[in-house]
Design an enzyme around this catalytic site. Structure first.
Site, PDB file in Angstrom:
ATOM      1  N   SER A  95       0.838  -1.203   0.000  1.00 22.71           N
ATOM      2  CA  SER A  95       0.000   0.000   0.000  1.00 22.71           C
ATOM      3  C   SER A  95       0.876   1.257   0.000  1.00 22.71           C
ATOM      4  CB  SER A  95      -0.964  -0.063   1.195  1.00 22.71           C
ATOM      5  OG  SER A  95      -1.957   0.927   1.108  1.00 22.71           O
ATOM      6  N   ASP A 217      -9.694  -4.392  -5.996  1.00 20.03           N
ATOM      7  CA  ASP A 217      -9.102  -3.703  -4.853  1.00 20.03           C
ATOM      8  C   ASP A 217      -9.831  -2.379  -4.681  1.00 20.03           C
ATOM      9  OD1 ASP A 217      -7.510  -2.170  -3.123  1.00 20.03           O
ATOM     10  OD2 ASP A 217      -5.622  -2.906  -3.925  1.00 20.03           O
ATOM     11  N   HIS A 246      -7.579  -5.270  -0.691  1.00 18.16           N
ATOM     12  CA  HIS A 246      -6.386  -4.432  -0.640  1.00 18.16           C
ATOM     13  C   HIS A 246      -5.267  -5.048   0.195  1.00 18.16           C
ATOM     14  CE1 HIS A 246      -4.149  -0.755  -1.129  1.00 18.16           C
ATOM     15  NE2 HIS A 246      -4.101  -0.534   0.179  1.00 18.16           N
TER      16      HIS A 246
END
Length: 270
Positions: A95, A217, A246
């Site tokens: 991320s 996602d 995610h």
């Protein structure tokens, strides 16, 4: 124990000649890598740490000005590598930590042999010529919900981010680490994340990059992985997995861990 080692709860496992550093994303801590670590320790020296602001870190150490941009986090990564006397590492980021690693590699390319980017995005907001996945109004509503009732927001956000229901172990795990963050720190970090625009810096990333992305996602549309591939300054490769969510390393480890291991072990064929 060094200052950064203590502040970031650094753990060093394994004893290989190559060092891997695992950098978690927003709302999690180093425990998000629990399915991956056992597969690494026999062959690598593995560095785990908690990003400043994670619920496992001391909130007194969180400097709101320093962490108003990704540079503060990038300098933390560089500081950790220097304190541990790591000359070169394989950096695995998830991320926002994909872009933190990218920024750190621009500042100190000598410290990174490759970047493995899981669910990374250089910009989350849509532009006329770019699809990041979010409109400003979406973010305004998200931040209002966070400020109004943080616990309720965590309970709603976790299943959306994971791509499952509240009963799943992965959703419960993410809910726990998300709720462990101090609400004002979580709010500040998420604002920093959603206002980033790294697009003009991507061409300065010359370290080889392995881009790994879920097909579905909430936070990162699959087209963003291709955008990264086309705009990074060095060699890069993309792998889109048939996973949902995610945090696929937490929710679909049976699929994701072999993919991450392959990208750690194999270099990009020129």
């Amino acid at each position: 124990m060094g200052v950064l080692e203590k502040a970031h709860n650094i753990k060093i496992l394994g004893s290989g000649s190559q060092t891997i550093i695992l950098a978690h994303g927003f709302g999690t801590d180093q425990s998000v890598w629990k399915h991956l670590v056992p597969h690494l320790v026999d062959d690598y020296k593995v560095v785990l740490f908690d990003t400043m602001g994670a619920g496992t870190t001391n909130p007194e150490y969180f400097d709101f000005d320093r962490y108003a941009t990704l540079e503060g986090f990038a300098y933390d990564v560089i500081g950790i590598l220097e304190e541990l006397r790591v000359c070169s590492c394989i950096y695995v980021g998830h991320s926002v930590s994909t872009m933190i690693g990218a920024l750190a590699s621009i500042l100190r390319p000598d410290l990174f042999s490759k970047l493995v980017m899981i669910a990374g995005s250089p910009r989350y907001l849509n532009d006329p010529d770019y699809f990041g996945g979010f409109e400003q109004e979406d973010l305004n509503q998200l931040f209002e919900a966070m400020q109004s009732n943080y616990k309720a927001w965590c309970s709603g956000f976790a299943p959306l981010a994971i791509g499952g229901d509240m009963e799943s172990v992965a959703v419960q795990e993410f809910s726990r680490t998300l709720f462990n963050m101090r609400p004002d720190i979580a709010y500040s970090v998420l604002q920093t994340i959603f206002q980033i625009d790294m697009r003009n810096l991507l061409r300065h990333v010359t370290v080889p990059c392995h881009i790994i992305q879920s097909m579905k996602d909430l936070a990162v549309p699959v087209v963003v992985a291709e955008y990264l591939h086309q705009n990074l300054g060095g060699e890069s490769i993309v792998e889109v997995m048939s996973t949902d969510g995610h945090l696929p390393q937490l929710s679909s480890p049976d699929v994701v861990v072999p993919v991450i291991l392959r990208h750690i072990r194999c270099d990009i064929a020129l």
